[in-house]
Design a protein around this motif. Structure first.
Motif, PDB file in Angstrom:
ATOM      1  N   CYS A  26       0.811  -1.227   0.000  1.00 34.18           N
ATOM      2  CA  CYS A  26       0.000   0.000   0.000  1.00 34.18           C
ATOM      3  C   CYS A  26       0.838   1.267   0.000  1.00 34.18           C
ATOM      4  CB  CYS A  26      -0.939  -0.004   1.204  1.00 34.18           C
ATOM      5  SG  CYS A  26      -0.094   0.055   2.815  1.00 34.18           S
ATOM      6  N   TYR A  27       1.943   1.267   0.749  1.00 30.75           N
ATOM      7  CA  TYR A  27       2.754   2.470   0.872  1.00 30.75           C
ATOM      8  C   TYR A  27       3.625   2.716  -0.359  1.00 30.75           C
ATOM      9  CZ  TYR A  27       6.242  -0.998   2.380  1.00 30.75           C
ATOM     10  OH  TYR A  27       7.082  -2.091   2.449  1.00 30.75           O
ATOM     11  N   GLU A  28       3.502   1.846  -1.355  1.00 33.81           N
ATOM     12  CA  GLU A  28       4.174   2.039  -2.642  1.00 33.81           C
ATOM     13  C   GLU A  28       3.150   2.287  -3.758  1.00 33.81           C
ATOM     14  OE1 GLU A  28       8.001  -0.905  -2.114  1.00 33.81           O
ATOM     15  OE2 GLU A  28       5.988  -1.808  -2.124  1.00 33.81           O
ATOM     16  N   LEU A  29       2.107   1.467  -3.804  1.00 31.54           N
ATOM     17  CA  LEU A  29       1.117   1.573  -4.877  1.00 31.54           C
ATOM     18  C   LEU A  29       0.284   2.852  -4.777  1.00 31.54           C
ATOM     19  CD1 LEU A  29      -0.113  -2.133  -4.935  1.00 31.54           C
ATOM     20  CD2 LEU A  29       1.473  -1.039  -6.525  1.00 31.54           C
ATOM     21  N   ASN A  30      -0.193   3.170  -3.585  1.00 33.77           N
ATOM     22  CA  ASN A  30      -1.019   4.368  -3.458  1.00 33.77           C
ATOM     23  C   ASN A  30      -0.234   5.668  -3.637  1.00 33.77           C
ATOM     24  OD1 ASN A  30      -3.774   3.618  -3.235  1.00 33.77           O
ATOM     25  ND2 ASN A  30      -3.365   2.756  -1.220  1.00 33.77           N
ATOM     26  N   PRO A  31       0.986   5.801  -3.116  1.00 30.04           N
ATOM     27  CA  PRO A  31       1.754   7.012  -3.424  1.00 30.04           C
ATOM     28  C   PRO A  31       2.037   7.178  -4.920  1.00 30.04           C
ATOM     29  CG  PRO A  31       2.673   5.949  -1.505  1.00 30.04           C
ATOM     30  CD  PRO A  31       1.644   5.001  -2.073  1.00 30.04           C
ATOM     31  N   LEU A  32       2.270   6.066  -5.628  1.00 30.06           N
ATOM     32  CA  LEU A  32       2.491   6.166  -7.070  1.00 30.06           C
ATOM     33  C   LEU A  32       1.242   6.714  -7.757  1.00 30.06           C
ATOM     34  CD1 LEU A  32       4.560   5.495  -9.369  1.00 30.06           C
ATOM     35  CD2 LEU A  32       3.226   3.402  -9.706  1.00 30.06           C
ATOM     36  N   LEU A  33       0.074   6.185  -7.392  1.00 30.39           N
ATOM     37  CA  LEU A  33      -1.169   6.709  -7.943  1.00 30.39           C
ATOM     38  C   LEU A  33      -1.366   8.166  -7.541  1.00 30.39           C
ATOM     39  CD1 LEU A  33      -3.909   6.389  -9.365  1.00 30.39           C
ATOM     40  CD2 LEU A  33      -4.830   5.500  -7.205  1.00 30.39           C
ATOM     41  N   TYR A  34      -1.025   8.498  -6.313  1.00 32.16           N
ATOM     42  CA  TYR A  34      -1.114   9.882  -5.831  1.00 32.16           C
ATOM     43  C   TYR A  34      -0.291  10.823  -6.711  1.00 32.16           C
ATOM     44  CZ  TYR A  34       0.525  13.828  -2.974  1.00 32.16           C
ATOM     45  OH  TYR A  34       0.895  15.070  -2.524  1.00 32.16           O
ATOM     46  N   PHE A  35       0.963  10.461  -7.001  1.00 29.64           N
ATOM     47  CA  PHE A  35       1.818  11.309  -7.841  1.00 29.64           C
ATOM     48  C   PHE A  35       1.229  11.459  -9.247  1.00 29.64           C
ATOM     49  CE2 PHE A  35       5.395  10.003  -4.893  1.00 29.64           C
ATOM     50  CZ  PHE A  35       5.564  11.260  -4.358  1.00 29.64           C
ATOM     51  N   PHE A  36       0.668  10.385  -9.776  1.00 34.94           N
ATOM     52  CA  PHE A  36       0.038  10.445 -11.096  1.00 34.94           C
ATOM     53  C   PHE A  36      -1.149  11.407 -11.083  1.00 34.94           C
ATOM     54  CE2 PHE A  36      -3.398   8.786 -13.860  1.00 34.94           C
ATOM     55  CZ  PHE A  36      -2.815   9.011 -15.092  1.00 34.94           C
ATOM     56  N   LEU A  37      -1.967  11.330 -10.056  1.00 34.38           N
ATOM     57  CA  LEU A  37      -3.140  12.206  -9.974  1.00 34.38           C
ATOM     58  C   LEU A  37      -2.732  13.666  -9.780  1.00 34.38           C
ATOM     59  CD1 LEU A  37      -5.485   9.955  -7.795  1.00 34.38           C
ATOM     60  CD2 LEU A  37      -5.585  10.327 -10.271  1.00 34.38           C
ATOM     61  N   VAL A  38      -1.692  13.907  -8.980  1.00 30.97           N
ATOM     62  CA  VAL A  38      -1.182  15.263  -8.807  1.00 30.97           C
ATOM     63  C   VAL A  38      -0.717  15.828 -10.151  1.00 30.97           C
ATOM     64  CG1 VAL A  38       0.687  16.649  -7.814  1.00 30.97           C
ATOM     65  CG2 VAL A  38      -0.564  15.027  -6.380  1.00 30.97           C
ATOM     66  N   ASP A  39       0.011  15.004 -10.906  1.00 30.83           N
ATOM     67  CA  ASP A  39       0.497  15.431 -12.221  1.00 30.83           C
ATOM     68  C   ASP A  39      -0.651  15.807 -13.154  1.00 30.83           C
ATOM     69  OD1 ASP A  39       3.131  15.174 -11.597  1.00 30.83           O
ATOM     70  OD2 ASP A  39       3.478  13.319 -12.721  1.00 30.83           O
ATOM     71  N   ASN A  40      -1.838  15.232 -12.877  1.00 35.04           N
ATOM     72  CA  ASN A  40      -2.981  15.480 -13.747  1.00 35.04           C
ATOM     73  C   ASN A  40      -3.999  16.441 -13.127  1.00 35.04           C
ATOM     74  OD1 ASN A  40      -2.972  13.629 -16.357  1.00 35.04           O
ATOM     75  ND2 ASN A  40      -1.994  12.480 -14.693  1.00 35.04           N
ATOM     76  N   GLY A  41      -3.539  17.228 -12.140  1.00 35.54           N
ATOM     77  CA  GLY A  41      -4.336  18.324 -11.622  1.00 35.54           C
ATOM     78  C   GLY A  41      -5.395  17.965 -10.594  1.00 35.54           C
ATOM     79  N   CYS A  42      -5.341  16.754 -10.044  1.00 35.85           N
ATOM     80  CA  CYS A  42      -6.332  16.354  -9.042  1.00 35.85           C
ATOM     81  C   CYS A  42      -5.942  16.878  -7.657  1.00 35.85           C
ATOM     82  CB  CYS A  42      -6.454  14.835  -8.991  1.00 35.85           C
ATOM     83  SG  CYS A  42      -7.039  14.091 -10.523  1.00 35.85           S
ATOM     84  N   LYS A  43      -6.947  17.183  -6.835  1.00 31.49           N
ATOM     85  CA  LYS A  43      -6.716  17.624  -5.466  1.00 31.49           C
ATOM     86  C   LYS A  43      -6.712  16.402  -4.551  1.00 31.49           C
ATOM     87  CE  LYS A  43      -8.868  22.170  -6.070  1.00 31.49           C
ATOM     88  NZ  LYS A  43      -9.938  23.085  -5.595  1.00 31.49           N
ATOM     89  N   VAL A  44      -5.534  15.878  -4.294  1.00 37.06           N
ATOM     90  CA  VAL A  44      -5.405  14.645  -3.521  1.00 37.06           C
ATOM     91  C   VAL A  44      -4.385  14.811  -2.398  1.00 37.06           C
ATOM     92  CG1 VAL A  44      -6.129  13.012  -5.307  1.00 37.06           C
ATOM     93  CG2 VAL A  44      -3.760  13.823  -5.276  1.00 37.06           C
ATOM     94  N   THR A  45      -4.576  14.031  -1.353  1.00 37.61           N
ATOM     95  CA  THR A  45      -3.628  13.958  -0.245  1.00 37.61           C
ATOM     96  C   THR A  45      -3.503  12.504   0.176  1.00 37.61           C
ATOM     97  OG1 THR A  45      -5.425  14.397   1.320  1.00 37.61           O
ATOM     98  CG2 THR A  45      -4.070  16.271   0.665  1.00 37.61           C
ATOM     99  N   LEU A  46      -2.385  12.188   0.793  1.00 34.05           N
ATOM    100  CA  LEU A  46      -2.175  10.836   1.317  1.00 34.05           C
ATOM    101  C   LEU A  46      -2.596  10.781   2.782  1.00 34.05           C
ATOM    102  CD1 LEU A  46       1.300  10.098  -0.286  1.00 34.05           C
ATOM    103  CD2 LEU A  46      -0.764   8.752  -0.686  1.00 34.05           C
TER     104      LEU A  46
END
Length: 261
Positions: free
Chosen positions: A69-89
C-alpha cells in the motif's frame, strides 16, 4: 507531460491525450488494479528502498514490479497530482475480521483522499484484493463495483474519524471493516511512509515479512500466489493448487511477469 505521467499511462493503457477527470477515475482505478500486483517480494529478498517518487517510479513503472500500500497508493497519488487532481495521502489502521480486532501495528495502511466539488472521497489501489475500484464518498453512501460493495462510515475511534467497510462479491454476506483512518491527519511528505515500511519490514507481527505473496485483480476475478499455493478466482469460483518453489517461480513469471526470482 512528466516521465511518471507518461510511464503510468503506458502501464495501464491510457492514451496521452485522455484527460483525467472525476468521471474517468473508475476506469483508471480498474486499470491500475489489473496492472499493478500487490506483492512483498522485495521485503522477502531484503531489497527494500526508501519511499521516494523516483524509487517508486523505478520499481513499479520501469522494473515492472508491484508493491504494498505504501508504494502503490503514493504512485497513484503522484500520477493524480500530475494530472491536476486535489489529492492527499492518509494513513490507516487495518482491522482483522477473523480476530475481530485491529492489527495493533499502528497506522500502517496508506491510502488517498480526493476532493472534488466540495466533497471528499477515498481512493485505494493498495489494499490487496479488497479494492473498491471507484472513489468512495465519505458520506456513507455505498458504491458498487465488480469487486463488491464499499462505503466509508463516520466512526470516532482512537484510530481516526472514519472506517472503510466492504462486502466483497462472492465472499462476504455482511459488512466487513477494512481499516480506520483520520481525515484530518494527512501525510505531509511521502518520506513519512518510510515509517510504515519500517514497521512492515521489521516488526514480528507484520504479515508481510515472512513468506512471499503476490495478488492481483484480473478481468474476471483475481489470482493469489504464495510459496505453497496458487489460487484463482474466476466468476465467483475458486481453484487452488498446492505448489513448490519451482512452480512458484514459474507462476510468478507466467501470471505476474516476474522474471528473476
Amino acid at each position: 507531460m512528466t516521465e511518471l505521467n507518461t510511464l503510468f499511462r503506458e502501464k495501464i493503457g491510457m492514451p496521452e491525450n485522455k484527460k483525467v477527470t472525476f468521471t474517468t477515475l473508475d476506469h483508471i482505478l480498474e486499470k491500475t488494479a489489473v496492472a499493478f500486483p500487490f506483492e512483498n517480494l522485495c521485503i522477502i529478498a531484503n531489497k527494500t528502498e526508501a519511499v521516494t517518487k523516483q524509487n517508486l517510479m523505478d520499481k513499479i513503472l520501469v522494473r515492472n514490479e508491484g508493491g504494498l500500500c505504501y508504494e502503490l497508493n503514493p504512485l497513484l497519488y503522484f500520477f493524480l497530482v500530475d494530472n491536476g487532481c486535489k489529492v492527499t495521502l492518509i494513513r490507516g489502521e487495518v482491522y482483522n475480521n477473523e480476530k475481530k480486532d485491529w492489527s495493533h501495528l499502528g497506522r500502517t495502511h496508506a491510502a488517498i483522499l480526493l476532493e472534488h466539488e466540495g466533497n471528499n472521497y477515498l481512493l485505494d489501489t493498495g489494499f490487496g484484493g479488497n479494492l473498491p475500484l471507484k472513489p468512495v464518498p465519505l458520506n456513507g453512501e455505498t458504491v458498487t463495483s465488480r469487486n463488491g460493495d464499499f462505503r466509508v462510515r463516520a466512526l470516532q475511534s482512537e484510530y481516526g474519524d472514519y472506517v472503510l467497510e466492504m462486502k466483497l462479491k462472492y465472499k462476504h454476506t455482511e459488512w466487513q471493516i477494512g481499516y480506520a483512518f483520520d481525515s484530518q491527519r494527512l501525510v505531509g511528505n511521502v518520506t513519512e511512509l518510510d515509517e510504515i515500511s519500517n514497521i512492515i519490514v521489521h516488526t514480528q507481527k507484520s504479515p508481510f515479512n515472512k513468506t512471499p505473496m503476490i495478488t492481483q485483480l484480473t478481468s474476471d476475478g483475481n489470482i493469489t500466489l504464495t510459496n505453497t499455493s496458487f489460487t484463482q478466482w474466476k466468476h465467483g469460483k475458486s481453484k487452488k493448487e498446492q505448489i513448490d518453489e519451482t512452480r512458484f517461480k514459474q507462476l510468478a513469471k507466467q501470471y505476474f511477469g516476474f522474471q528473476d526470482l
